[in-house]
Design an enzyme around this catalytic site. Structure first.
Site, PDB file in Angstrom:
ATOM      1  N   GLY A 124      -2.852  -1.633  -6.956  1.00 32.00           N
ATOM      2  CA  GLY A 124      -2.010  -2.804  -6.925  1.00 32.00           C
ATOM      3  C   GLY A 124      -2.046  -3.713  -8.096  1.00 32.00           C
ATOM      4  O   GLY A 124      -3.198  -4.152  -8.421  1.00 32.00           O
ATOM      5  N   LEU A 180       3.350  -9.165  -0.993  1.00 35.03           N
ATOM      6  CA  LEU A 180       2.744  -8.639   0.245  1.00 35.03           C
ATOM      7  C   LEU A 180       0.986  -8.551   0.421  1.00 35.03           C
ATOM      8  O   LEU A 180       0.517  -8.109  -0.927  1.00 35.03           O
ATOM      9  CB  LEU A 180       3.154  -7.265   0.638  1.00 35.03           C
ATOM     10  CG  LEU A 180       4.770  -7.275   0.968  1.00 35.03           C
ATOM     11  CD1 LEU A 180       5.195  -5.848   1.383  1.00 35.03           C
ATOM     12  CD2 LEU A 180       5.295  -8.342   1.758  1.00 35.03           C
ATOM     13  N   HIS A 196       0.798  -1.029  -0.072  1.00 39.52           N
ATOM     14  CA  HIS A 196       0.108  -0.048   0.000  1.00 39.52           C
ATOM     15  C   HIS A 196       0.990   1.394  -0.027  1.00 39.52           C
ATOM     16  O   HIS A 196       0.649   2.157  -0.680  1.00 39.52           O
ATOM     17  CB  HIS A 196      -0.822  -0.039   1.257  1.00 39.52           C
ATOM     18  CG  HIS A 196      -1.888  -1.064   1.349  1.00 39.52           C
ATOM     19  ND1 HIS A 196      -1.509  -2.112   2.220  1.00 39.52           N
ATOM     20  CD2 HIS A 196      -2.931  -1.527   0.704  1.00 39.52           C
ATOM     21  CE1 HIS A 196      -2.722  -2.741   2.206  1.00 39.52           C
ATOM     22  NE2 HIS A 196      -3.512  -2.614   1.360  1.00 39.52           N
TER      23      HIS A 196
END
EC number: 6.3.2.1
Lengths: 281, 281
Positions: free
Chosen positions: A148, A185, A37
């Site tokens: 993302g 992640l 993020h």
């Protein structure tokens, strides 16, 4: 850095920026932030004058047996992280603020590209994403929005939505951030046991092996089968392993750029990852 | 008055107004304009600095057996009328411009309030309206948008859509414009034969009679039945006669404000009208 919890408060905070025609960058999140993020925020920081990050766990994109209630809510910690990477405004509305004032009758669905991959196991998920993203876009009115590439299908859905509805927003896809051992992640990595966390990078390893195998001329179907075997041997329960074009069209040969998609469960935790493999003839 | 036929051209025309934070008013139409439309433009002119009128016959809101191909296209005449009432920009895109550059996968549906009245005979109609209005809103980015109360259900659908998706737009409903004999103005009135045109005002007459009957204490169900008999006697084929609250909830007694809705065919032409009857206890 300001925190706003109401739509009205956010508008008041953004009005001066709008009046002076500043570029507004927007990063929608569900909080529980990690480096992935923060890299979206850093990217927004580079391109825009004002950076807004929303933190909202969106109930309508969770299925009845999914982890909405237990989804980690860590606003205070998230705020510290966001301040460090130069976020200007955190928008953290309540469910009431986003959906509460009247019954919602409107639904948005993006067809075809939501019917498989993650859409197959999560019916209604992408409708919920499309609705909340549209609402947030209308509330924030950004020039740029950052997502993302880990949620590659979600990114494709949002690009399609923006194009289909002529939303005046540039959608930027940001490459996957990985741990040193290659694990993509994800907020859900926190659900993994210590042992599972050690196994989890196998997903990325199989993707990298597949990339090499494809470049060495192995058939796409064989490569996909090898991924399945390797993941199953490592203890994963595979949800899907798919090869698609970057616009999510099905392909059965490596004769163009291909994105390899994996979704697999490790214990109770569902992990997803993808890797784009370039074709050069 | 400027005419723009491309999204890019329209943006270029509107950018100076946006940069100086002028109020933009928007009137979406399908052209073949009459005094009803012109009253929407006059209303926009009163409230806004810049008035944009779109003329676009939207294919996706027509059913397979409806009049898309034969819908009157009268851009030159429309432009003369719009210049006279102070329109600043006419936006008249092609179907290609609005839908042509890639396959559309996104659909928007507004539930419940689109399932009956005009929605029952026209499945998909309001989805098509919701999509095109959302696209036009994103292209024009107006502060205010103006819709006629003649299409009362459409107005309710758009208000719901705007509220549900947090669109930053005020939707203004403008009262029905009528001919001297009471017929609600409509592009489709042009389809009526001379004899049908003489019969058509019966719709409004039955609504006004119903208003008097309700105020005289007659039961709502009796009043609706009387409308049906009167219209049928006059040669109409009734599609529906309904009593609703202003937010389109079904009601069966005159104990609150009620909107009376009529849709009926005269020959091949389907006419609609409505009248809001105020309740005072």
């Amino acid at each position: 850095m300001k925190t706003e919890t109401t739509i009205q408060g956010l508008s008041a905070s953004l009005n001066p920026a709008r009046a002076s025609r500043k570029m507004i960058g927007f990063v929608p999140t569900m909080g529980n932030l990690h480096e992935g993020h923060l890299n979206l925020v850093r990217e927004a920081r580079k391109l825009c004058d004002v950076v807004v990050v929303s933190i909202f766990v969106n109930p309508i994109q969770f299925g009845p047996n999914e982890d909405f209630d237990n989804y980690p809510r860590t606003l205070e910690h998230d705020s510290h992280l966001l301040a460090e990477v130069g976020c200007d405004i955190v928008f953290a509305p309540s469910v009431e603020q986003m959906y509460g004032n009247h019954p919602r009758l409107t639904n948005i669905s993006v067809g075809e590209i939501t019917n498989d991959l993650c859409g197959l196991q999560r019916p209604g998920h992408f409708d919920g994403v499309a609705v909340v993203v549209t609402k947030l876009f209308n509330i924030v009115q950004p020039n740029y929005a950052f997502f993302g590439q880990k949620d590659f299908q979600q990114l494709a859905v949002i690009k399609q939505l923006v194009r289909d509805l002529n939303m005046p927003i540039d959608v930027i896809g940001v490459p996957i951030t990985r741990a040193e051992d290659g694990l993509a992640l994800s907020s859900r990595n926190g659900y993994l046991s210590e042992q599972e966390r050690k196994t989890a990078p196998t997903i990325y390893q199989t993707l990298k092996t597949a990339e090499t195998d494809l470049h060495n001329g192995q058939a796409l179907s064989d490569v996909l089968e090898k991924i399945r075997v390797n993941l199953t041997d490592a203890g994963f329960v595979v949800d899907y392993i798919e090869a698609r074009s970057p616009s999510l069209q099905k392909i059965d040969q490596f004769d163009q750029d291909v994105v390899l998609f994996i979704a697999a469960k490790l214990g109770k935790t569902r992990l997803i990852d993808n890797l784009q493999v370039k074709y050069s003839s």
